[in-house]
Design a protein around this motif. Structure first.
Motif, PDB file in Angstrom:
ATOM      1  N   LEU A  11      27.141  -9.399  11.934  1.00 58.36           N
ATOM      2  CA  LEU A  11      27.470  -8.313  11.012  1.00 58.36           C
ATOM      3  C   LEU A  11      26.718  -7.039  11.380  1.00 58.36           C
ATOM      4  O   LEU A  11      27.260  -5.928  11.297  1.00 58.36           O
ATOM      5  CB  LEU A  11      27.138  -8.721   9.574  1.00 58.36           C
ATOM      6  N   VAL A  12      25.459  -7.194  11.807  1.00 56.36           N
ATOM      7  CA  VAL A  12      24.663  -6.043  12.240  1.00 56.36           C
ATOM      8  C   VAL A  12      25.247  -5.462  13.518  1.00 56.36           C
ATOM      9  O   VAL A  12      25.342  -4.236  13.683  1.00 56.36           O
ATOM     10  CB  VAL A  12      23.190  -6.452  12.444  1.00 56.36           C
ATOM     11  N   VAL A  13      25.645  -6.345  14.444  1.00 58.47           N
ATOM     12  CA  VAL A  13      26.250  -5.890  15.697  1.00 58.47           C
ATOM     13  C   VAL A  13      27.566  -5.165  15.417  1.00 58.47           C
ATOM     14  O   VAL A  13      27.855  -4.120  16.009  1.00 58.47           O
ATOM     15  CB  VAL A  13      26.475  -7.084  16.648  1.00 58.47           C
ATOM     16  N   GLU A  26      42.070   1.563  12.278  1.00 59.77           N
ATOM     17  CA  GLU A  26      42.131   0.817  13.531  1.00 59.77           C
ATOM     18  C   GLU A  26      40.756   0.262  13.901  1.00 59.77           C
ATOM     19  O   GLU A  26      40.639  -0.867  14.395  1.00 59.77           O
ATOM     20  CB  GLU A  26      42.665   1.704  14.656  1.00 59.77           C
ATOM     21  N   GLU A  27      39.701   1.047  13.656  1.00 59.01           N
ATOM     22  CA  GLU A  27      38.356   0.565  13.923  1.00 59.01           C
ATOM     23  C   GLU A  27      38.014  -0.641  13.055  1.00 59.01           C
ATOM     24  O   GLU A  27      37.365  -1.594  13.514  1.00 59.01           O
ATOM     25  CB  GLU A  27      37.336   1.683  13.663  1.00 59.01           C
ATOM     26  N   ALA A  28      38.449  -0.610  11.800  1.00 56.78           N
ATOM     27  CA  ALA A  28      38.185  -1.737  10.899  1.00 56.78           C
ATOM     28  C   ALA A  28      38.860  -3.004  11.421  1.00 56.78           C
ATOM     29  O   ALA A  28      38.261  -4.090  11.424  1.00 56.78           O
ATOM     30  CB  ALA A  28      38.672  -1.409   9.492  1.00 56.78           C
ATOM     31  N   LEU A  29      40.112  -2.889  11.882  1.00 54.71           N
ATOM     32  CA  LEU A  29      40.815  -4.056  12.408  1.00 54.71           C
ATOM     33  C   LEU A  29      40.162  -4.567  13.691  1.00 54.71           C
ATOM     34  O   LEU A  29      40.037  -5.788  13.896  1.00 54.71           O
ATOM     35  CB  LEU A  29      42.281  -3.719  12.660  1.00 54.71           C
ATOM     36  N   ASN A  30      39.729  -3.658  14.563  1.00 53.20           N
ATOM     37  CA  ASN A  30      39.038  -4.073  15.785  1.00 53.20           C
ATOM     38  C   ASN A  30      37.749  -4.819  15.459  1.00 53.20           C
ATOM     39  O   ASN A  30      37.374  -5.777  16.152  1.00 53.20           O
ATOM     40  CB  ASN A  30      38.726  -2.856  16.663  1.00 53.20           C
ATOM     41  N   THR A  31      37.076  -4.401  14.406  1.00 48.48           N
ATOM     42  CA  THR A  31      35.853  -5.069  13.983  1.00 48.48           C
ATOM     43  C   THR A  31      36.139  -6.507  13.545  1.00 48.48           C
ATOM     44  O   THR A  31      35.371  -7.432  13.850  1.00 48.48           O
ATOM     45  CB  THR A  31      35.194  -4.295  12.822  1.00 48.48           C
ATOM     46  N   LEU A  32      37.241  -6.713  12.849  1.00 46.35           N
ATOM     47  CA  LEU A  32      37.598  -8.059  12.401  1.00 46.35           C
ATOM     48  C   LEU A  32      37.951  -8.965  13.579  1.00 46.35           C
ATOM     49  O   LEU A  32      37.645 -10.164  13.568  1.00 46.35           O
ATOM     50  CB  LEU A  32      38.755  -7.993  11.419  1.00 46.35           C
ATOM     51  N   VAL A  33      38.576  -8.389  14.613  1.00 48.02           N
ATOM     52  CA  VAL A  33      38.858  -9.168  15.818  1.00 48.02           C
ATOM     53  C   VAL A  33      37.546  -9.605  16.470  1.00 48.02           C
ATOM     54  O   VAL A  33      37.404 -10.757  16.902  1.00 48.02           O
ATOM     55  CB  VAL A  33      39.714  -8.351  16.811  1.00 48.02           C
ATOM     56  N   PHE A  34      36.580  -8.700  16.520  1.00 47.35           N
ATOM     57  CA  PHE A  34      35.267  -9.032  17.080  1.00 47.35           C
ATOM     58  C   PHE A  34      34.580 -10.152  16.294  1.00 47.35           C
ATOM     59  O   PHE A  34      33.984 -11.064  16.865  1.00 47.35           O
ATOM     60  CB  PHE A  34      34.389  -7.778  17.094  1.00 47.35           C
ATOM     61  N   SER A  91      30.149 -12.954   3.741  1.00 44.65           N
ATOM     62  CA  SER A  91      28.841 -13.559   3.491  1.00 44.65           C
ATOM     63  C   SER A  91      28.646 -14.867   4.252  1.00 44.65           C
ATOM     64  O   SER A  91      27.513 -15.332   4.411  1.00 44.65           O
ATOM     65  CB  SER A  91      28.630 -13.793   1.993  1.00 44.65           C
ATOM     66  N   GLU A  92      29.732 -15.463   4.735  1.00 40.64           N
ATOM     67  CA  GLU A  92      29.618 -16.658   5.574  1.00 40.64           C
ATOM     68  C   GLU A  92      28.742 -16.392   6.794  1.00 40.64           C
ATOM     69  O   GLU A  92      28.127 -17.314   7.345  1.00 40.64           O
ATOM     70  CB  GLU A  92      31.009 -17.117   6.015  1.00 40.64           C
ATOM     71  N   LEU A  93      28.684 -15.116   7.209  1.00 39.90           N
ATOM     72  CA  LEU A  93      27.944 -14.762   8.421  1.00 39.90           C
ATOM     73  C   LEU A  93      26.567 -14.174   8.141  1.00 39.90           C
ATOM     74  O   LEU A  93      25.852 -13.812   9.079  1.00 39.90           O
ATOM     75  CB  LEU A  93      28.758 -13.764   9.255  1.00 39.90           C
ATOM     76  N   ASP A  94      26.178 -14.065   6.861  1.00 43.69           N
ATOM     77  CA  ASP A  94      24.902 -13.416   6.532  1.00 43.69           C
ATOM     78  C   ASP A  94      23.709 -14.077   7.209  1.00 43.69           C
ATOM     79  O   ASP A  94      22.760 -13.407   7.615  1.00 43.69           O
ATOM     80  CB  ASP A  94      24.694 -13.401   5.010  1.00 43.69           C
ATOM     81  N   ASN A  95      23.722 -15.389   7.322  1.00 42.09           N
ATOM     82  CA  ASN A  95      22.550 -16.112   7.822  1.00 42.09           C
ATOM     83  C   ASN A  95      22.675 -16.545   9.277  1.00 42.09           C
ATOM     84  O   ASN A  95      21.906 -17.398   9.738  1.00 42.09           O
ATOM     85  CB  ASN A  95      22.294 -17.339   6.934  1.00 42.09           C
ATOM     86  N   LYS A  96      23.627 -15.953   9.984  1.00 36.63           N
ATOM     87  CA  LYS A  96      23.720 -16.228  11.413  1.00 36.63           C
ATOM     88  C   LYS A  96      22.456 -15.714  12.105  1.00 36.63           C
ATOM     89  O   LYS A  96      21.884 -14.698  11.712  1.00 36.63           O
ATOM     90  CB  LYS A  96      24.949 -15.551  12.008  1.00 36.63           C
ATOM     91  N   TYR A 148      33.185 -15.850  15.035  1.00 38.61           N
ATOM     92  CA  TYR A 148      32.009 -16.377  14.326  1.00 38.61           C
ATOM     93  C   TYR A 148      32.381 -17.154  13.060  1.00 38.61           C
ATOM     94  O   TYR A 148      31.523 -17.817  12.485  1.00 38.61           O
ATOM     95  CB  TYR A 148      31.059 -15.228  13.947  1.00 38.61           C
ATOM     96  N   PHE A 149      33.638 -17.065  12.624  1.00 33.43           N
ATOM     97  CA  PHE A 149      34.049 -17.766  11.408  1.00 33.43           C
ATOM     98  C   PHE A 149      34.536 -19.170  11.731  1.00 33.43           C
ATOM     99  O   PHE A 149      35.097 -19.425  12.795  1.00 33.43           O
ATOM    100  CB  PHE A 149      35.166 -16.989  10.700  1.00 33.43           C
ATOM    101  N   LYS A 150      34.339 -20.064  10.787  1.00 25.63           N
ATOM    102  CA  LYS A 150      34.778 -21.445  10.978  1.00 25.63           C
ATOM    103  C   LYS A 150      36.299 -21.536  11.029  1.00 25.63           C
ATOM    104  O   LYS A 150      36.856 -22.323  11.796  1.00 25.63           O
ATOM    105  CB  LYS A 150      34.243 -22.326   9.844  1.00 25.63           C
ATOM    106  N   GLU A 151      36.970 -20.758  10.181  1.00 25.13           N
ATOM    107  CA  GLU A 151      38.428 -20.797  10.130  1.00 25.13           C
ATOM    108  C   GLU A 151      39.005 -19.394  10.269  1.00 25.13           C
ATOM    109  O   GLU A 151      38.520 -18.454   9.643  1.00 25.13           O
ATOM    110  CB  GLU A 151      38.898 -21.418   8.810  1.00 25.13           C
TER     111      GLU A 151
END
Length: 427
Positions: free
Chosen positions: A180-182, A213-221, A169-174, A225-228
């Motif tokens: 998240l949509v991308v 593996e797709e889920a992990l690749n998504t987190l790398v992407f 949710s940290e990225l909801d208002n980007k 965008y996260f602060k930490e």
């Protein structure tokens, strides 16, 4: 309850589409249930191109109740109804609020369920719905009624979904284009803003449904965008056990009901203790941990007699239990072995206990350990190899199916490590 909460309880329906009578009953049930429940079954919910097996697994972990239509084709010819039944029975065994209703069609009897692949599931011991279609629909509605009285019930997998969604949710208002949509688009799914399901909540569910593996690749992407970066690593930790096939863990809760001293499961993995830990966490849907202890390195102890090695391991297991269950605080600074054993006997009714056994570990020492820790399920990395030690020959060992392909757990372990390094290096 946060805005990620659902409006209606989720009901999963397991069935075989090849049986005309089952299809008719399915249609009637869907119409009757849709008013008060969100109904999940493949002909309505699955989208073309989706990884349907993983999505079905997600549904079975998210639902609050389930109906299994036991038609002739389902019982005799459908491997998927059998797999779904095993998973749903596992849900029922570890969740008192989960409601499972088997439905007997006229051509199937309880006797049919006491043989073959359905026999270990003991479906005939569960209150069933049977009779004419109108009567069956009424019985199902009545059986599911308690779910309507529980305000927004939360399943174990939903708890994971909420945790992941809260982190995202940290990225909801980007600003547009929202990452998240991308990310969802990269996974082949289009998500839009909904007042009851923010981008973060929708992507959280998607991450639990796609290939690991797709889920992990998504987190790398998303990491950039996260602060930490530690925030993203928290999501990796939440998703870590979900590489394990849910079919394979459905027997863990059942094994814990077997006679003391006869509880053991086995997989053909090699990565210790990662593989056993992930299987146990997958069985819990990752939301809470059943208690497990590990047998540490035995380097330098090979020359000791089995009895001496077993004694050292017993002491180490007791130390782990004291720390994990905080028994030292509860029982005193130096609880005796008898104190620990008495407390474990009380806790056994609340949760299973596991000992993770390394691959190739001494069978003689294992046999001695099971005498000391009779209530524990021993999780072994041995594949289908039968035990030969005298103390183990009559010991029931369940090979968890489907079996791991060679090197699968090692590859996943390496992939998770690589993912964490990539996230750490993200600008």
């Amino acid at each position: 309850m946060t805005e990620q909460g659902i409006i209606k309880p989720l009901i999963f329906i397991s069935h075989s589409a090849k049986d005309p009578q089952a299809r008719t009953l399915l249609a009637r049930l869907y119409r009757a249930l849709s008013k008060d429940y969100e109904v999940l079954f493949d002909r309505v919910r699955l989208r073309a191109g989706n990884p349907w097996r993983r999505e079905l697994h997600t549904w079975m972990a998210l639902c609050h109740g389930a109906v299994i239509i036991l038609s002739d084709d389902a019982v005799r010819h459908s491997p998927w109804v059998k797999k779904e039944s095993a998973i749903l029975v596992h849900r029922r065994e570890r969740d008192d609020q989960f409601i499972l209703i088997p439905v007997l069609t006229p051509v199937v009897s309880k006797g049919n369920l006491r043989q073959g692949d359905f026999q270990p599931l003991e479906l005939d011991a569960i209150q069933m719905a049977e009779g004419e279609t109108d009567s069956v629909v009424e019985q199902v509605l009545r059986g599911l009624e308690p779910l309507k009285e529980t305000a927004y019930p939360t399943t174990p997998l939903q708890q994971v979904e909420y945790v992941v969604g809260d982190i995202l949710s940290e990225l909801d208002n980007k600003p547009f284009p929202n990452p998240l949509v991308v990310a969802a688009a990269k996974l082949g799914r289009r998500i839009g803003w909904r007042s009851d399901r923010r981008y973060s909540a929708q992507l959280a569910r998607l991450l639990l449904s796609v290939d690991f593996e797709e889920a992990l690749n998504t987190l790398v992407f998303l990491a950039v965008y996260f602060k930490e970066k530690k925030t993203v690593l928290r999501i990796v930790g939440q998703l870590e056990p979900f590489w394990v096939d849910p079919d394979a863990v459905s027997g863990l809760a059942w094994m814990n009901t077997q006679p003391r001293g006869q509880r053991a499961v086995s997989v053909s993995g090699v990565q210790y203790p990662f593989t056993g830990r992930c299987y146990i966490q997958r069985a819990c849907s990752g939301t809470y941990n059943w208690t497990w202890v590990i047998i540490g390195s035995q380097k330098g102890l090979e020359e000791l007699k089995p009895e001496e090695r077993a004694k050292l391991i017993e002491e180490e297991i007791e130390r782990q239990l004291l720390a994990h269950l905080k028994l030292d605080e509860e029982l005193g600074a130096e609880p005796t072995t008898e104190d620990i054993e008495r407390r474990l006997n009380q806790l056994e009714k609340e949760e299973p206990f596991f000992v993770l056994v390394p691959k190739g570990f001494s069978e003689e020492v294992t046999a001695l350990l099971r005498k000391r820790f009779e209530s524990f399920t021993f999780f072994m990395l041995e594949g289908s190899r039968a035990p030969t030690a005298p103390g183990l020959r009559d010991w029931q060992i369940m090979l968890l199916q489907p079996d791991l392909t060679a090197g699968r757990d090692q590859a996943v372990f390496d992939l998770i490590g690589s993912t964490k390094r990539k996230i750490d290096k993200t600008p």
